[in-house]
Design a protein around this motif. Structure first.
Motif, PDB file in Angstrom:
ATOM      1  N   ASP A  52      51.303  39.950  28.640  1.00 34.60           N
ATOM      2  CA  ASP A  52      50.677  40.999  28.087  1.00 34.60           C
ATOM      3  C   ASP A  52      51.087  41.096  26.678  1.00 34.60           C
ATOM      4  O   ASP A  52      50.228  41.610  25.746  1.00 34.60           O
ATOM      5  N   GLY A  56      48.314  40.525  24.029  1.00 30.43           N
ATOM      6  CA  GLY A  56      47.803  41.800  23.358  1.00 30.43           C
ATOM      7  C   GLY A  56      47.920  41.555  21.798  1.00 30.43           C
ATOM      8  O   GLY A  56      46.998  42.050  21.065  1.00 30.43           O
ATOM      9  N   LEU A  80      43.853  46.207  25.034  1.00 27.13           N
ATOM     10  CA  LEU A  80      45.123  46.234  26.153  1.00 27.13           C
ATOM     11  C   LEU A  80      44.871  46.534  27.528  1.00 27.13           C
ATOM     12  O   LEU A  80      45.110  46.007  28.365  1.00 27.13           O
ATOM     13  N   GLU A  99      42.796  43.694  28.915  1.00 26.25           N
ATOM     14  CA  GLU A  99      43.430  42.600  29.082  1.00 26.25           C
ATOM     15  C   GLU A  99      44.585  42.718  30.327  1.00 26.25           C
ATOM     16  O   GLU A  99      44.498  42.008  31.081  1.00 26.25           O
ATOM     17  N   MET A 100      45.061  43.923  30.561  1.00 29.13           N
ATOM     18  CA  MET A 100      46.017  44.105  31.481  1.00 29.13           C
ATOM     19  C   MET A 100      45.140  44.174  32.757  1.00 29.13           C
ATOM     20  O   MET A 100      45.523  43.883  33.746  1.00 29.13           O
ATOM     21  N   THR A 154      43.953  40.681  33.836  1.00 28.58           N
ATOM     22  CA  THR A 154      45.276  39.698  34.438  1.00 28.58           C
ATOM     23  C   THR A 154      45.505  40.208  35.798  1.00 28.58           C
ATOM     24  O   THR A 154      45.748  39.384  36.711  1.00 28.58           O
TER      25      THR A 154
END
Length: 652
Positions: free
Chosen positions: A293, A297, A391, A394-395, A398
């Motif tokens: 992250d 990030g 963010l 992305e989080m 994943t």
């Protein structure tokens, strides 16, 4: 006296209890004695021994003296013709001792005996039979050739892979988990070498047995369950150093100086290689997602900032200064990651919702700080918005990929449905059913199966023992629990092996116990279900409790002057706030109790407790213990807040 059983215990109360239940059955008809040497456990093991196993001879050490010395303490005062060293995380079959003693009696050349070991899923443990760790053997083991060629007489000699798993054979090394030895052999070759604190002592003694003119045998006519197995801590750096240093001690003791130097070089090389991979493994198990992250990030936000600044703010004539990329953006990322941590975004299984909540909370914190920054450090608020969006995306991505790939660390709690099958008598299955329903696992299904192999099942049961494979398939069972009071341990192990293809997990419920114990593989310490009084001990609650302590300590220190007009003993209150801030105390702990009748999760000593406002009242120990139990079982951070403010105002 025919047999002396020696068990060394260190903080494994529930495993020890299950082990002793099996030992008690296996000792029937045998003139023998059982020793438990406790290495200063703090988990209630001694109390359990006194209550449930009064026949056991207990040696209670005041410090952890190590495995070798603890075993020797019991061996020296034992009187059996044979001595068995047994690990507490084992379960023996009902006829294990009688079969092993009969074999030793009929083989006077046998100095030591080991048995077939299986893990918690019924899989054979290769450390049941081992070879001498010569330089070549150790090299093949440490660099993976043993695993690559598991049946090779040359490359797999560490585990004697060329010998059949189901045939009795002479071996070089016995496993310390179950090591049966003749008394006269120990008198001749000596006891365990106390130079070895942990690991290696079984290899050393096994080698000395063969040097004394005796033979070591692998005897697969009986089996034991060994929950931990040899691989339990292979990803631990401490395990790597301790185990391989033990090998180095062994080489220096038994082989020539020049050979020992070569072996020492090989061992040291293996130590650092293994330690490196252990550190890498630990990192990826614990910090891989936060690290991912952070990297993704920062890279994403830096790219957004560069193009936003170049295309919008500076009109193609430049971009943001280095200060933004070197200082401000890393701070933003750190705040987002910390807020994600405190909202549970890094608790396993990883949750998309908790991660997004953490990003949102972190964005609010950044916006507040942004308003307080000097003008030179105030870059576009749009970057905070873009960072929050990036963010969150992305989080989410994943974690979604983790869920799609089936990684257990990403599986939603909603998908963690456990479907149990409990095998035993009506009385025992109902008792175990009550334990399961009182835990925090929330079973999706609990089916009861009779321990009888034929006949009509009792009312409320879905079948008998012979029908279990079909029941597992039809009812989608994930875990099978055996009631050891009704199902002999030999049958338990038989069924674990027979049903291996079903890929279910296995647990054993000892009689008269509030625990259900098992292990999915040799790579796990063991799974334990107990009556759920450990709400305060969850990762999330411990984190929330610490966060509450820090926030209230900072608040109390910053606003101490006005609070001094309200609280009693303001100087002491300030000192307590500082102690809590630095982790020496917690604001709310357990009520002080003169006697400990209920084991509770360990927490720091509290400034206040659930009965602080009743300090002048006389409270019975039973009432105090009940308050502590309810506080631990039903803990929430709001309970701490309530007790804190109630206690502060009560002191005024």
């Amino acid at each position: 006296m025919k047999l002396s059983v020696v068990i060394v215990n260190y903080n494994v109360e529930y495993f020890l209890e299950q082990c002793l239940h099996s030992v008690r059955r296996a000792m029937q008809g045998i003139e023998g004695e059982v020793f438990v040497v406790d290495n200063n456990s703090v988990d209630g093991s001694l109390k359990m021994l006194a209550q449930k196993f009064p026949e056991v001879k207990v040696i209670a050490n005041k410090e952890n003296v190590g495995f070798s010395r603890a075993n020797n303490q019991a061996i020296r005062v034992s009187t059996g013709e044979y001595v068995l060293l047994l690990n507490p995380d084992t379960v023996v079959e009902d006829d294990t001792f009688s079969k092993c003693l009969a074999f030793m009696d009929s083989h006077p050349d046998a100095g030591g005996l080991g048995v077939k070991m299986v893990d918690g899923k019924g899989q054979f443990l290769p450390e049941s039979k081992r070879g001498l760790p010569t330089a070549a053997t150790a090299f093949y083991k440490m660099f993976g050739l043993c695993k690559l060629f598991p049946r090779s007489k040359r490359f797999a000699r560490y585990y004697m892979g060329h010998l059949p798993d189901d045939e009795t054979n002479e071996v070089e090394i016995l496993a310390g988990a179950f090591m049966l030895m003749r008394r006269e052999t120990l008198d001749k070759v000596g006891l365990l070498d106390e130079t070895f604190f942990m690991y290696g002592e079984d290899i050393d003694l096994s080698y000395r047995i063969t040097q004394g003119g005796y033979k070591n045998y692998y005897f697969p006519e009986t089996r034991i369950i060994h929950y931990k197995g040899e691989s339990t801590k292979k990803t631990s750096v401490n395990y790597v150093f301790v185990f391989y240093r033990a090998m180095e001690i062994f080489a220096k003791k038994h082989f020539g100086t020049s050979w020992a130097k070569s072996f020492s070089f090989l061992i040291n090389m293996a130590i650092y290689i293994k330690a490196f991979f252990a550190l890498v493994s630990q990192f990826f198990r614990k910090a891989a997602i936060p690290f991912l992250d952070a990297v993704l990030g920062y890279v994403g936000l830096a790219a957004i900032s560069y193009f936003w600044g170049r295309g919008t703010i500076y009109g193609g004539a430049g971009s943001y200064p280095t200060m933004l990329f070197a200082v401000v953006l890393p701070i933003y990322i750190l705040i987002w990651l910390l807020s994600t941590y405190f909202t549970g975004g890094y608790d396993k299984p990883y949750s998309i919702a908790r991660a997004i909540l953490g990003v949102a909370f972190g964005s609010a914190v950044i916006l507040v700080l942004y308003a307080l920054l000097p003008e030179t450090l105030r870059f576009s608020r749009a970057l905070i918005l873009f960072g929050m969006i990036w963010l969150a995306l992305e989080m989410s991505l994943t974690r979604f990929i983790g869920i799609l790939t089936g990684n257990e660390n990403f599986q939603s709690k909603k998908t963690e449905k456990k479907r149990f099958l409990v095998i035993g008598s009506p009385e025992e299955t109902q008792r175990v059913n009550s334990i399961l329903e009182s835990t925090s696992i929330k079973p999706d299904f609990i089916g009861l199966v009779s321990s009888e192999t034929a006949g009509e099942a009792p009312e409320g049961f879905i079948g008998n023992l012979s029908q279990v494979p079909d029941i597992i398939e039809i009812y989608k069972i994930t875990e099978v629990i055996f009631c050891s009071k009704d199902v002999p341990h030999q049958v338990i192990i038989d069924k674990m092996v027979d049903w291996h293809a079903t890929n279910v997990d296995y647990k054993i419920a000892p009689e008269d116990s509030l625990s259900i114990i098992g292990s999915n593989s040799i790579n796990t310490r063991g799974d334990l279900y107990t009556v759920d009084i450990k709400a305060i001990d969850t990762v999330a609650n411990r984190r929330n409790k610490r966060l509450f302590d820090v926030v209230m300590s900072v608040f109390s220190i910053v606003f101490w002057l006005p609070l001094a007009l309200v609280v009693k003993q303001p100087i002491k209150f300030l000192k307590n706030a500082i102690k809590v801030l630095f982790g020496r105390r917690t604001w709310v702990g357990y009520c002080p109790s003169a006697e400990e009748t209920q084991k509770l999760p360990k927490i720091r000593k509290g400034v206040y407790h659930p009965a602080s406002h009743l300090d002048n009242a006389v409270m019975e120990p039973e009432f105090i213990n009940q308050l502590n139990l309810l506080y631990a079982r039903d803990y929430t951070v709001w309970k701490d807040a309530e007790i804190f403010f109630r206690s502060v105002t009560a002191k005024a």
